[in-house]
Each structure stands twice: as structure tokens, then as C-alpha cells.
Write an enzyme that holds these catalytic residues in place. Structure first.
Site, PDB file in Angstrom:
ATOM      1  N   ASP A 152       3.154   5.806  -6.694  1.00 39.87           N
ATOM      2  CA  ASP A 152       4.756   5.024  -5.944  1.00 39.87           C
ATOM      3  C   ASP A 152       6.073   5.569  -7.181  1.00 39.87           C
ATOM      4  OD1 ASP A 152       3.067   4.542  -3.496  1.00 39.87           O
ATOM      5  OD2 ASP A 152       2.762   2.812  -4.919  1.00 39.87           O
TER       6      ASP A 152
ATOM      7  N   HIS B 182      -0.872  -1.746 -11.247  1.00 36.11           N
ATOM      8  CA  HIS B 182      -2.284  -0.854 -10.730  1.00 36.11           C
ATOM      9  C   HIS B 182      -3.256  -0.895 -10.175  1.00 36.11           C
ATOM     10  CE1 HIS B 182      -4.845   1.695  -8.474  1.00 36.11           C
ATOM     11  NE2 HIS B 182      -3.714   2.316  -7.673  1.00 36.11           N
TER      12      HIS B 182
ATOM     13  N   HIS C  82       0.861  -1.431   0.333  1.00 38.49           N
ATOM     14  CA  HIS C  82      -0.112  -0.708   0.458  1.00 38.49           C
ATOM     15  C   HIS C  82       1.124   1.520   0.059  1.00 38.49           C
ATOM     16  CE1 HIS C  82      -3.311   2.451   0.181  1.00 38.49           C
ATOM     17  NE2 HIS C  82      -3.866   1.907   1.504  1.00 38.49           N
TER      18      HIS C  82
END
Length: 455
Positions: free
Chosen positions: A388, A329, A278
């Protein structure tokens, strides 16, 4: 019992527990279990409704899911429009984004000024909190320190348990304001007591906004450029919300549905966000790219980069997990809208910092990774760079230590968590209780004298 004996016993218990905890994977199909709360087509199981945020990655045409460029909405507004709005008007965006998420509407100039002043007024920590709750119990992980600090704030609240909405809004506003201080001081405690480096504590500045205060508090000289503050502000905006289906926001809804207090709820969300699958993924992506730079001699050589990425997938490189961190994702397919925005402004920062070679390497990896993934995995799954992937690059160019990457994510997401908590209290009305089917066989009780050792 000696230390060695304790360790041996723990290892034996662990081995037994590992074997006993294994469930035949065929049973998940037999009972149509939605593993990971996912449907068979990869979409999330619908467990609630929200107006706070929306993630869009496909359209449905005659029951067919057609992938489209990803979009992200806050309270109905597309996030790229929000970013273009405050950047084009020369404003910072996080405070008005937090106001939007909490209230459902964009603030007027006077409302924004009042809300910003409110955050400034409640940002200082309670008297004695820094010394007693942060410095006296340093943690090697800032996220754990953040969760502990959030729980500790319960003890400093005169009305901690009330779920009356005005009280919850007060608590959430204080947490939005204080998260930057909590992570900054938590990092300083780690830096000093665990890394044995100099300790410096800067008080938050009333005139600074959230992003400015973070840079002020984590830097020895407390100084920063306008572009640095604006880029960090942008990162906070892009991390502020991501619909109700992400793990930490789901946790916020689930724990709120029990009637628990705000501090327990938000500490639970922090624990969820810490996980490397996460919020912790930005650290992994940055570490992976650092490893790539050490093993690829020519950052412009596509063949070398493709081979390194193939080695990652084949579990021969980096952490041998087989994962290209930052690529792929759970929802987005063609593109992550946050990545599209970050990429644009990261280039400005790279030019200011003289790191265009590094920025171009990220662009090349972003371009090559999906092709390598398809070739090696023999898969037609659509993957793209997620938020990210570029987050670590941006934070590194800002001189922010990697220990603060995920805590900064939390600093942005506390606004979204707060909005979802309020929504659950107002509209939820029922404790969340999903079902687990027990597949263990029933057994007769065995008297103590007849039992056999299992370890």
C-alpha cells in the site's frame, strides 16, 4: 417525530449500545480467545487449506521462527518470477495471471490468446445496465457502487444460483472482465453527479487488455503510453492474490461455504476490501505522504522527516491514529515482495513523469520509518513497507484519482477471489462456523410494567 428528536434518540441509543457492547479484555485471555483469528505469536489461526496462493515471511528452525525476506507464490510460482517472465518477453501479465489462478497452470500462447479473447467478448455490460444500475444511483464511494453493481448483475444472469463449477467459472470470468468497466463507470457517475464535473463514457475496446481498457475508460481522451499500461498491468498482477488468510479472501471462503451465489460472495469480498485496514490502506498511505509533503519543507532532510514520523506515532500528526500507513504488515517482516517489485518499476515511471524528487522522498520514508517506529514505540517488532505504501504513489503518477485506488485493488483481486471460491466449492464441503463464547450473565425476564428507562 422531528429530525432533531430523531437525532437525539439515535445518539442516546448509540451511547447505551457503546457501553453495553464493551467486553472486559481480560476475558479474552481467560478463555484463550484468538482475537482477530491470530495466535499469541501473531500467526494466523489455521482454518483451511489452499493451493491458490502462499505468503512466506519466516522459516522454522528448532521451533524458532526466523524472519526471512518475504515471498509470494501464485499456484506455486514465485510472483517475482512471473513478473520477470512477462516483462522480459515483452508481454502484459494480468490475463495470464488470472488464467493461472483459475486453472493452476500457466497458459500456452494459444490458450492465453483464447482466454484474452473470452474476456474481451464478455466485458461489455448487459444492455441498459450502465444507465439503469450505475448512472441512476451514483455513490460517493466507488467500492460501494462496485458492490451494488455486482449484486445487480445477479438479476441479469439466466442461471444465477447454480454452484455447478462450469457455471461458477462462467460467472467469475465475466466478473474478471467486467470489474474494470464497473469501477470506471461508477467513478464517472460519482464525478458527474456528485462532483458536478463533465461526464464522459468510453466503451471498452476489444483489442485492449484489462490495464489498457482501464486507462482508456477513466481518461477524457482515452489515451495512455505503453509504460503507463504496463505499470498498471503490473499493479493488477501484484494485487491478484495473497493467500487464503487475508480478510476479503477469507470472506470469500466463508460465504462460499454457505452455498450462496457468486454475486453475493464477491459483493461480500468487495465490502471487506473497502476497509481502511485492508484494501483501503493505499488511500490512507497516500494521504499521509501528501500531508508529510505539506509539513516537511525539505524532502531530503532526514531530521525533519524523522520528527514528522515520530509525531504520527505519538498521535500528533496526520489523522492522530498513531499509525504510519503503508509501514508494517500482518505477515511480512523483513520485506514485502510486492513492494520490492513495485519499487523497481515505479522508478521507471517517475523518470518518465519527471517526479524523481517525489520517488526519492518515498524511498527515504521507507528507510527511516522502521527505525523511528522502534525508537518511539520501544519495540523490536520487525516492520517494512507494504504494497500500500508505494501503490498510491504509482497510481498518482498515472494520474488516477484516489477514489479509484481501492477499486483498482479489487480489479486485480477478483481473479484470486474467483480461484478461492472455486476451491471452496470443490474442496471445502462444510459451512464455516467459528465459535463465540457468550459472557453475559443470565437474567430473569422483566414484565413491561416493571422495566426502567435506560435512555
Amino acid at each position: 417525530m422531528e429530525l432533531e428528536q430523531r437525532e437525539q434518540l439515535i445518539n442516546k441509543l448509540a451511547e447505551v449500545a457503546k457501553v453495553k457492547s464493551h467486553i472486559n479484555t481480560d476475558l479474552y485471555s481467560k478463555y484463550n480467545v484468538k482475537r482477530g483469528l491470530r495466535n499469541n505469536d501473531g500467526t494466523g489461526v489455521l482454518v483451511g487449506l489452499t493451493e491458490v496462493g502462499e505468503v512466506m515471511s519466516y522459516i522454522v528452525d528448532d521451533a524458532d521462527r526466523i524472519p526471512v525476506e518475504g515471498k509470494l507464490f501464485y499456484q506455486g510460482y514465485e510472483v517475482k518470477d512471473l513478473v520477470n517472465g512477462f516483462f522480459s518477453e515483452g508481454r502484459y501479465g494480468y490475463e495470464e495471471t488470472a488464467f493461472l489462478l483459475l486453472t493452476g497452470e500457466l497458459p500456452t500462447a494459444s490458450e492465453l490468446a483464447e482466454f484474452t479473447q473470452l474476456l474481451s467478448n464478455v466485458r461489455p455490460l448487459p444492455e441498459g445496465f450502465t444507465e439503469d444500475m450505475i448512472m441512476k444511483a451514483p455513490s460517493p464511494d466507488v467500492m460501494n457502487k462496485l458492490a451494488r453493481s455486482v449484486l445487480a448483475l445477479y438479476s441479469y444472469d439466466d442461471n444465477p444460483d447454480s454452484t455447478e463449477i462450469s457455471n461458477v467459472v462462467r460467472q467469475c470470468t465475466e466478473l474478471i472482465a467486467r470489474f474494470p468497466v464497473l469501477i470506471s463507470y461508477g467513478y464517472m457517475a460519482r464525478r458527474h453527479y456528485i462532483e458536478h464535473r463533465d461526464l464522459y463514457i468510453h466503451a471498452p475496446v476489444d483489442e485492449f487488455n484489462t490495464a489498457q481498457n482501464i486507462l482508456h475508460m477513466i481518461r477524457p481522451d482515452g489515451k495512455f503510453t505503453e509504460l503507463e499500461a504496463r505499470i498498471l498491468d503490473l499493479m493488477l498482477v501484484l494485487h491478484a492474490e495473497h493467500g487464503g488468510g487475508n480478510n476479503s479472501t477469507f470472506v470469500t471462503h466463508a460465504v462460499s461455504s454457505t452455498g450462496s451465489d457468486t454475486y453475493a460472495v464477491i459483493a461480500s469480498a468487495v465490502g471487506s476490501l473497502k476497509g481502511p485496514q485492508h484494501g483501503g490502506a493505499s488511500n490512507k498511505a497516500y494521504a499521509m505522504m501528501k500531508d508529510l509533503r505539506e509539513h516537511v519543507s525539505d524532502w531530503t532532510d532526514e531530521a525533519q522527516i524523522r520528527q514528522y514520523l515520530a509525531d504520527i506515532i505519538n498521535k500528533k500528526a496526520f489523522d492522530k491514529s498513531g499509525l504510519i500507513y503503508g509501514i508494517g504488515h500482518a505477515v511480512y517482516t523483513l520485506s514485502d515482495p510486492r513492494t520490492v517489485v513495485i519499487r523497481k518499476y515505479a522508478e521507471l515511471l517517475a523518470k518518465e513523469k519527471g517526479q524523481m524528487d517525489l520517488y526519492n522522498l518515498y524511498l527515504l520514508v521507507e528507510k527511516l520509518a522502521p527505525d523511528v517506529f522502534h525508537e518511539v514505540k520501544k519495540s523490536d517488532k520487525l516492520v517494512c513497507a507494504n504494497v500500500d505504501f508505494f501503490a498510491g504513489l504509482v497510481y498518482s503518477m498515472l494520474g488516477i484519482p484516489s477514489e479509484l485506488y481501492t477499486p483498482l485493488f479489487a480489479c486485480g483481486r477478483i481473479a484470486g477471489w474467483s480461484a478461492h471460491r472455486i476451491e471452496e466449492l470443490v474442496s471445502g464441503g462444510r459451512i464455516m462456523r467459528p465459535a463465540f463464547k457468550c459472557v453475559n450473565k443470565r437474567r430473569p425476564y422483566v414484565p413491561a410494567s416493571e422495566r426502567k428507562d435506560i435512555i
